[in-house]
Write a protein that holds these residues in place. Sequence first.
Motif, PDB file in Angstrom:
ATOM      1  N   LYS A  89      56.106  53.995  94.113  1.00 33.68           N
ATOM      2  CA  LYS A  89      56.568  53.422  92.844  1.00 33.68           C
ATOM      3  C   LYS A  89      57.914  54.026  92.430  1.00 33.68           C
ATOM      4  O   LYS A  89      58.194  55.194  92.711  1.00 33.68           O
ATOM      5  CB  LYS A  89      55.526  53.636  91.752  1.00 33.68           C
ATOM      6  N   THR A  90      58.695  53.205  91.742  1.00 31.37           N
ATOM      7  CA  THR A  90      60.027  53.624  91.289  1.00 31.37           C
ATOM      8  C   THR A  90      60.032  53.707  89.772  1.00 31.37           C
ATOM      9  O   THR A  90      59.711  52.733  89.086  1.00 31.37           O
ATOM     10  CB  THR A  90      61.096  52.620  91.759  1.00 31.37           C
ATOM     11  N   LEU A  91      60.401  54.871  89.253  1.00 34.48           N
ATOM     12  CA  LEU A  91      60.496  55.101  87.814  1.00 34.48           C
ATOM     13  C   LEU A  91      61.975  55.277  87.478  1.00 34.48           C
ATOM     14  O   LEU A  91      62.633  56.179  88.005  1.00 34.48           O
ATOM     15  CB  LEU A  91      59.720  56.355  87.413  1.00 34.48           C
ATOM     16  N   ILE A  92      62.495  54.422  86.613  1.00 30.69           N
ATOM     17  CA  ILE A  92      63.917  54.458  86.266  1.00 30.69           C
ATOM     18  C   ILE A  92      64.054  54.699  84.771  1.00 30.69           C
ATOM     19  O   ILE A  92      63.592  53.892  83.965  1.00 30.69           O
ATOM     20  CB  ILE A  92      64.620  53.139  86.641  1.00 30.69           C
ATOM     21  N   ASP A  93      64.664  55.817  84.399  1.00 30.47           N
ATOM     22  CA  ASP A  93      64.866  56.062  82.970  1.00 30.47           C
ATOM     23  C   ASP A  93      66.274  55.627  82.575  1.00 30.47           C
ATOM     24  O   ASP A  93      67.202  55.697  83.380  1.00 30.47           O
ATOM     25  CB  ASP A  93      64.633  57.540  82.638  1.00 30.47           C
ATOM     26  N   LEU A  94      66.404  55.175  81.338  1.00 31.31           N
ATOM     27  CA  LEU A  94      67.688  54.688  80.823  1.00 31.31           C
ATOM     28  C   LEU A  94      68.212  55.573  79.693  1.00 31.31           C
ATOM     29  O   LEU A  94      68.967  55.113  78.840  1.00 31.31           O
ATOM     30  CB  LEU A  94      67.541  53.238  80.323  1.00 31.31           C
ATOM     31  N   GLY A  95      67.817  56.828  79.677  1.00 35.78           N
ATOM     32  CA  GLY A  95      68.191  57.732  78.598  1.00 35.78           C
ATOM     33  C   GLY A  95      69.688  57.961  78.490  1.00 35.78           C
ATOM     34  O   GLY A  95      70.413  57.931  79.487  1.00 35.78           O
ATOM     35  N   ILE A 114      66.383  65.262  80.814  1.00 34.77           N
ATOM     36  CA  ILE A 114      65.379  64.456  81.498  1.00 34.77           C
ATOM     37  C   ILE A 114      65.160  64.953  82.917  1.00 34.77           C
ATOM     38  O   ILE A 114      64.022  65.172  83.350  1.00 34.77           O
ATOM     39  CB  ILE A 114      65.798  62.970  81.511  1.00 34.77           C
ATOM     40  N   ILE A 115      66.239  65.144  83.640  1.00 34.14           N
ATOM     41  CA  ILE A 115      66.115  65.563  85.042  1.00 34.14           C
ATOM     42  C   ILE A 115      65.447  66.926  85.145  1.00 34.14           C
ATOM     43  O   ILE A 115      64.586  67.150  86.009  1.00 34.14           O
ATOM     44  CB  ILE A 115      67.498  65.543  85.719  1.00 34.14           C
ATOM     45  N   VAL A 162      64.552  57.724  89.324  1.00 36.16           N
ATOM     46  CA  VAL A 162      65.994  57.505  89.365  1.00 36.16           C
ATOM     47  C   VAL A 162      66.505  57.626  87.937  1.00 36.16           C
ATOM     48  O   VAL A 162      66.064  56.898  87.040  1.00 36.16           O
ATOM     49  CB  VAL A 162      66.336  56.122  89.939  1.00 36.16           C
ATOM     50  N   ALA A 163      67.433  58.552  87.717  1.00 38.76           N
ATOM     51  CA  ALA A 163      67.985  58.797  86.376  1.00 38.76           C
ATOM     52  C   ALA A 163      69.222  57.936  86.189  1.00 38.76           C
ATOM     53  O   ALA A 163      70.216  58.101  86.906  1.00 38.76           O
ATOM     54  CB  ALA A 163      68.324  60.274  86.210  1.00 38.76           C
ATOM     55  N   VAL A 196      65.121  59.930  74.710  1.00 38.51           N
ATOM     56  CA  VAL A 196      64.944  60.957  75.735  1.00 38.51           C
ATOM     57  C   VAL A 196      63.608  61.691  75.596  1.00 38.51           C
ATOM     58  O   VAL A 196      62.913  61.912  76.600  1.00 38.51           O
ATOM     59  CB  VAL A 196      66.121  61.956  75.693  1.00 38.51           C
ATOM     60  N   ASP A 197      63.215  62.061  74.388  1.00 42.00           N
ATOM     61  CA  ASP A 197      61.938  62.759  74.224  1.00 42.00           C
ATOM     62  C   ASP A 197      60.783  61.894  74.703  1.00 42.00           C
ATOM     63  O   ASP A 197      59.813  62.381  75.299  1.00 42.00           O
ATOM     64  CB  ASP A 197      61.717  63.137  72.753  1.00 42.00           C
ATOM     65  N   GLY A 198      60.876  60.588  74.455  1.00 38.41           N
ATOM     66  CA  GLY A 198      59.851  59.660  74.914  1.00 38.41           C
ATOM     67  C   GLY A 198      59.828  59.557  76.431  1.00 38.41           C
ATOM     68  O   GLY A 198      58.754  59.479  77.043  1.00 38.41           O
ATOM     69  N   VAL A 199      61.006  59.543  77.053  1.00 38.24           N
ATOM     70  CA  VAL A 199      61.084  59.507  78.519  1.00 38.24           C
ATOM     71  C   VAL A 199      60.370  60.717  79.115  1.00 38.24           C
ATOM     72  O   VAL A 199      59.569  60.592  80.051  1.00 38.24           O
ATOM     73  CB  VAL A 199      62.549  59.472  78.997  1.00 38.24           C
TER      74      VAL A 199
END
Length: 278
Positions: free
Chosen positions: A87-93, A99-100, A112-113, A69-72
């Motif tokens: 562009k679409t950024l998708i985090d997998l945290g 994050i949000i 997109v979370a 999460v800190d890296g995200v």
Amino acid sequence: MEIGIVGLGLMGGSLALSLKKLPFVTSVVGSDHNLEHQHTALELGLVHAILPFEELKQRCDVIFFAVPVDGVIALLNQSVDLAGSDKTLIDLGSTKALIIDAIPPEIRQNVVAAHPMTGTEQFGPKAAFEGLYTDKVVVLCDLEHSGSIQRDIALKLFRSIGMQIHTMGAAQHDRHAAFISHMPHVISYALANTVLAQEEKENILALAAGGFRSMSRLAKSSPTMWEDIFRQNRQNVLEAVELFEEELKTLKEALQEKDYTTLHKEMKGANKLYEIFS
């Protein structure tokens, strides 16, 4: 569609293998701060190429953040220059609220979370395998705040690799994850340490059967990753652990008082969990 994945461990590497199979994906490129991970990912064919994040960011249509999460959060802050793009950024945290809350407002619609509810106790690129995501649930949080293009792309990608979509709010997700995912890891670490403090290595090897191996399996998980998760979802994890302690106390008191009726009742109640899974 060209896809970039930042973080080439179990989650990112397995995702790359699945995405490479999709007919509409032209290439999957990766980035990782760990040089050994970069080399291993290329040797195993997880990605087509390794790129610095700045180059990957400009080149790819979709970027997955498969890092803690800190890296995200750090990567999102480095992506403000993508504001106004499609562009679409998708985090997998594994936790979503932090994050949000940290998404720069300029790129909120780009993000997109997501939290894929899958994984193993293994980690690193060598742990990656195709099929990790197949038939698993992915939770998409606060999806209404993502742009329509980004929502459609995320849904298309996750469905194309065989995932089941669930949506909920970030705070709701973090509380549920504390009970269903995070607390079991706390218990597994504690179980492993309890046994290690009491038993000789030889006894563990000789007597540990399937039950102990199953319950202690999660203790093999990365301490670095799980320290981050426990810290980031601390209040929810504490609540889950405290409620677990109450249940454990009930069983302990039944044993102390030789109240086997209550003990049996509690165990029979626990059997209902597997009626849900069946």
